[in-house]
Design a protein around this motif. Sequence first.
Motif: not given
Length: 350
Positions: A76-80, A110-114, A116-117, A121-127
Amino acid sequence: MSQGGMGGCRVLGQVWGGWWRGPGVGSARKVASFGTEARRQLQPRGSSKRSGTLGNQPFPGLLQPENLSREELVHVLRASVVDQRGPLVTLNKPQGLPVTGKPGELTLLSVLPELSQSLGLGEQELQVVRASGKEASGLVLLSSCPQTVSCLQKFFTQSRRARTPTATYWAVTDGIPATSEGRIQAALKLEYVDDVGLAVPVKSPSRKDLLEGVKRTLSHFRVVATGPGCALVELQPLTVFASQLQVHMVLQLCPMLGDHTYSARVGTVLGQRFLLPAESTKPQKQQVLNEALLRHLRLTPAQASQMPLHLHLRCLHLPGPRPRDAPIELLAPLPPYFSRTLQCLGLRQQ
């Protein structure tokens, strides 16, 4: 209202120009609405309950985040995503999704790591840099670059100090403000009732009150359109306080549609509205709307009790990548249920 005073972009320096040179992979124009792509992502699961595809229901496109799995929420977030430029990502958050929460709760954070992937964005986790609250829909600004996060947060802090608006919300209200535009000022404090934090106005706060958590708040408002006993209102907060915009519209005797918490503070006698004391007015389980408004909305009272808050963070104003560049405007399309309400009430931007 003026969006000038963007000189704060000078604090960003070369860091700002660095991320902005990254390739843009999306734009607000390419995303028709949050609901369209998000529902398409979820439809293969075959569950209309999970996907929020409500068909002829009164609130089309409304998702129930608590019914989603982590994988579905990431879809959902990716589509958003409405814009992605280098490490800076802008989402159109669904209504009802909390940004933060208790350990184990499904939230945006809680789902920002997934996510980001999923966005490569690889290992660069979103904030999270800037986000609309749980009950509001609209823009969320994320970045995987700590320097960009710091620079943007400084920009927003400077803008607040300079009383320069950077965020524009749209809200649909039960009632029409007495003036077409103006400023709403109120001192607010946070009080807990049954473990729920509520924003309560404080008249003539003392210096002691201000030291103990009372905050002076300020918002601009402008009536965009009016209908039968209702209005589409543009709001620009110049301070930050929990539920500030909802309370400010209640003080105008025009609670937002779907405000099941603060609307009880507006009473009516012989057609005249008045404010009830916030300290002695407990939140109701549902907002009470008059029959005429329900008829225009084509809702039963039971359906109205499930109405989502009609508050949408529609636009964010950011500085350009260099001091002489024009400001950047990020836009989030309205959720389908919000658009349906505007259509039912005949609220069209002038």
